[in-house]
Design a protein around this motif. Structure first.
Motif, PDB file in Angstrom:
ATOM      1  N   ASP A  40     153.533  37.460  14.758  1.00 16.86           N
ATOM      2  CA  ASP A  40     154.155  36.377  14.069  1.00 16.86           C
ATOM      3  C   ASP A  40     155.118  37.199  13.160  1.00 16.86           C
ATOM      4  O   ASP A  40     155.887  36.558  12.339  1.00 16.86           O
ATOM      5  N   THR A 115     157.272  32.572  20.316  1.00 20.01           N
ATOM      6  CA  THR A 115     157.103  31.977  18.920  1.00 20.01           C
ATOM      7  C   THR A 115     157.214  30.581  18.691  1.00 20.01           C
ATOM      8  O   THR A 115     156.923  30.099  17.717  1.00 20.01           O
ATOM      9  N   ARG A 118     154.829  28.242  16.177  1.00 15.94           N
ATOM     10  CA  ARG A 118     154.265  29.020  15.198  1.00 15.94           C
ATOM     11  C   ARG A 118     155.119  29.234  13.704  1.00 15.94           C
ATOM     12  O   ARG A 118     156.261  28.813  13.792  1.00 15.94           O
ATOM     13  N   ILE A 120     156.649  32.244  11.623  1.00 17.84           N
ATOM     14  CA  ILE A 120     157.001  33.418  11.819  1.00 17.84           C
ATOM     15  C   ILE A 120     157.502  34.070  10.673  1.00 17.84           C
ATOM     16  O   ILE A 120     157.916  33.270   9.633  1.00 17.84           O
TER      17      ILE A 120
END
Length: 151
Positions: A40, A115, A118, A120
């Motif tokens: 992340d 990604t 998520r 990040i």
């Protein structure tokens, strides 16, 4: 505390969190310092498509660019990474602080598909700062796209 990146994220109207951390020497250290998983902590890489033409590729910390996948996606035979001075000229940011938010030029953004969905952490334009955002909201605000571009 503000940087062009933080101001751009605020102007985009997306929720974000600024995370201040100390000096780090690796992706793993940065992830620990920010309290996130390595995947992340997203590296923003500047890729040269042609003379004076760049794009941002957002790569999870535990992965690397797949040049064949990226070339196929873009329909080109050659891509390269600019040197540090050229990357700074193209973005306004030093390596290690580069982010698509608040860049000197709004280059196209491609985020690795891993990604998607998520939260990040990107660079925030200054050493020791991270910008935590929802990937989907960030890519939408940056008018970017998700694609399978890493190994």
């Amino acid at each position: 505390m503000s940087t062009p990146a933080i101001a751009a994220a605020a102007a985009a109207g997306i929720p974000y969190e600024v995370v201040r951390h100390g000096p780090v020497n690796s992706v793993e250290e940065a992830a620990r310092a920010q309290g996130v998983e390595v995947r992340d902590l997203v590296k923003t890489l500047v890729v040269r498509r042609a003379e004076g033409e760049y794009l941002f590729v957002l790569v999870p910390g535990d992965r690397s660019i797949s040049w064949p996948k990226l070339r196929t996606l873009l329909g080109v035979n050659r891509l390269s990474m600019p040197d540090a001075a050229t990357a700074k000229d193209a973005t306004g940011y030093e390596r290690g602080t580069i982010t698509p938010f608040g860049s000197a030029t709004a280059w196209p953004v491609i985020a690795d598909e891993r990604t998607r969905g998520r939260t990040i952490s990107l660079g925030a334009g200054e050493r020791g700062l991270g910008l935590r955002v929802a990937a989907d909201a960030a890519i939408k605000a940056l008018e970017g796209m998700f694609a399978d571009v890493t190994d």
